[in-house]
Scaffold this motif. Sequence first.
Motif, PDB file in Angstrom:
ATOM      1  N   GLU A 140      12.402  47.315   6.855  1.00 50.45           N
ATOM      2  CA  GLU A 140      11.697  46.866   8.106  1.00 50.45           C
ATOM      3  C   GLU A 140      12.017  47.795   9.045  1.00 50.45           C
ATOM      4  O   GLU A 140      11.009  47.886   9.797  1.00 50.45           O
ATOM      5  CB  GLU A 140      12.041  45.441   8.025  1.00 50.45           C
ATOM      6  N   ILE A 141      13.266  48.069   9.478  1.00 48.06           N
ATOM      7  CA  ILE A 141      13.567  48.803  10.636  1.00 48.06           C
ATOM      8  C   ILE A 141      12.851  50.475  10.302  1.00 48.06           C
ATOM      9  O   ILE A 141      12.311  50.638  11.242  1.00 48.06           O
ATOM     10  CB  ILE A 141      15.062  48.961  11.043  1.00 48.06           C
ATOM     11  N   TYR A 142      12.948  50.911   9.388  1.00 45.45           N
ATOM     12  CA  TYR A 142      12.487  52.220   8.777  1.00 45.45           C
ATOM     13  C   TYR A 142      11.142  52.172   9.174  1.00 45.45           C
ATOM     14  O   TYR A 142      10.533  53.020   9.535  1.00 45.45           O
ATOM     15  CB  TYR A 142      12.720  52.538   7.523  1.00 45.45           C
ATOM     16  N   LYS A 143      10.216  50.970   8.756  1.00 40.65           N
ATOM     17  CA  LYS A 143       8.781  50.827   8.926  1.00 40.65           C
ATOM     18  C   LYS A 143       8.380  51.123  10.455  1.00 40.65           C
ATOM     19  O   LYS A 143       7.471  51.770  10.794  1.00 40.65           O
ATOM     20  CB  LYS A 143       8.330  49.617   8.515  1.00 40.65           C
ATOM     21  N   ARG A 144       9.434  50.575  11.392  1.00 36.88           N
ATOM     22  CA  ARG A 144       9.143  50.517  12.830  1.00 36.88           C
ATOM     23  C   ARG A 144       9.345  51.913  13.163  1.00 36.88           C
ATOM     24  O   ARG A 144       8.724  52.464  13.941  1.00 36.88           O
ATOM     25  CB  ARG A 144       9.773  49.466  13.491  1.00 36.88           C
ATOM     26  N   MET A 145      10.355  52.592  12.706  1.00 39.16           N
ATOM     27  CA  MET A 145      10.700  53.776  13.236  1.00 39.16           C
ATOM     28  C   MET A 145       9.693  54.730  12.624  1.00 39.16           C
ATOM     29  O   MET A 145       9.495  55.960  13.746  1.00 39.16           O
ATOM     30  CB  MET A 145      12.063  54.129  12.567  1.00 39.16           C
ATOM     31  N   GLU A 146       9.239  54.811  11.606  1.00 37.99           N
ATOM     32  CA  GLU A 146       8.114  55.513  11.145  1.00 37.99           C
ATOM     33  C   GLU A 146       6.899  55.448  12.049  1.00 37.99           C
ATOM     34  O   GLU A 146       6.167  56.597  12.332  1.00 37.99           O
ATOM     35  CB  GLU A 146       7.713  55.315   9.737  1.00 37.99           C
ATOM     36  N   ARG A 147       6.619  54.400  12.416  1.00 36.54           N
ATOM     37  CA  ARG A 147       5.422  54.105  13.180  1.00 36.54           C
ATOM     38  C   ARG A 147       5.468  54.678  14.626  1.00 36.54           C
ATOM     39  O   ARG A 147       4.787  55.462  15.164  1.00 36.54           O
ATOM     40  CB  ARG A 147       5.174  52.695  13.406  1.00 36.54           C
ATOM     41  N   MET A 148       6.935  54.404  15.209  1.00 35.22           N
ATOM     42  CA  MET A 148       7.110  54.988  16.567  1.00 35.22           C
ATOM     43  C   MET A 148       7.200  56.842  16.314  1.00 35.22           C
ATOM     44  O   MET A 148       6.822  57.388  17.268  1.00 35.22           O
ATOM     45  CB  MET A 148       8.619  54.658  16.864  1.00 35.22           C
ATOM     46  N   ALA A 149       7.305  57.251  15.089  1.00 34.15           N
ATOM     47  CA  ALA A 149       7.463  58.816  15.155  1.00 34.15           C
ATOM     48  C   ALA A 149       6.180  59.427  15.070  1.00 34.15           C
ATOM     49  O   ALA A 149       5.745  60.465  15.272  1.00 34.15           O
ATOM     50  CB  ALA A 149       8.342  59.010  13.698  1.00 34.15           C
TER      51      ALA A 149
END
Length: 182
Positions: A140-149
């Motif tokens: 779930e953290i990776y999902k947010r990081m990918e969106r930010m990227a």
Amino acid sequence: AALGELWKGAAAGRRNMVSVVCGTGIGGSIVLDGRVYRGKSNNAGEFGNYLVNREGEQRRTWSSCTMVNQAKRYEALTGRSADGRELFRLAEAGDSDAVRLVEEYYEAMAVGLFQIQFTLDTELIVLGGGISEAPFVIPEIYKRMERMAEDAEFGFLMPEIVPCRFGNKANLYGALYCHLYR
């Protein structure tokens, strides 16, 4: 926790890593060239003081966004008591207040972990504390990081994030390591 994971855990064989421990607050350690970096005043790795939210007049540090604190916010909003696990369950069930608070938690985690990666660019970030034992948290953290990227106008460094092998007991392994080898 960092020494325990470096010795026999998820970071075994690595020379440069960061340990982030999520509980009541956010703590951590920086390991550079196989040694814990403490900094000039022994405050290196105090990631909980990172500013992760600046909306309006509301400024929050990373430690203020832990699931323990989000659960307290939930109780203040709704009058219903919940701990971090219950807040995740309520969010999964569609409770709108819980969904918003869990989303804030994931966003704060993503921002904090990006700050670490862009500052130190280590081989690995090991996530510890009770939260590391929930298998859905890191994805779930990776999902947010990918969106930010996707929104980033700058170079991008996605960190490798893994849970502590020893979970909430990594600090005990680190203490044993210190006792045996120092």
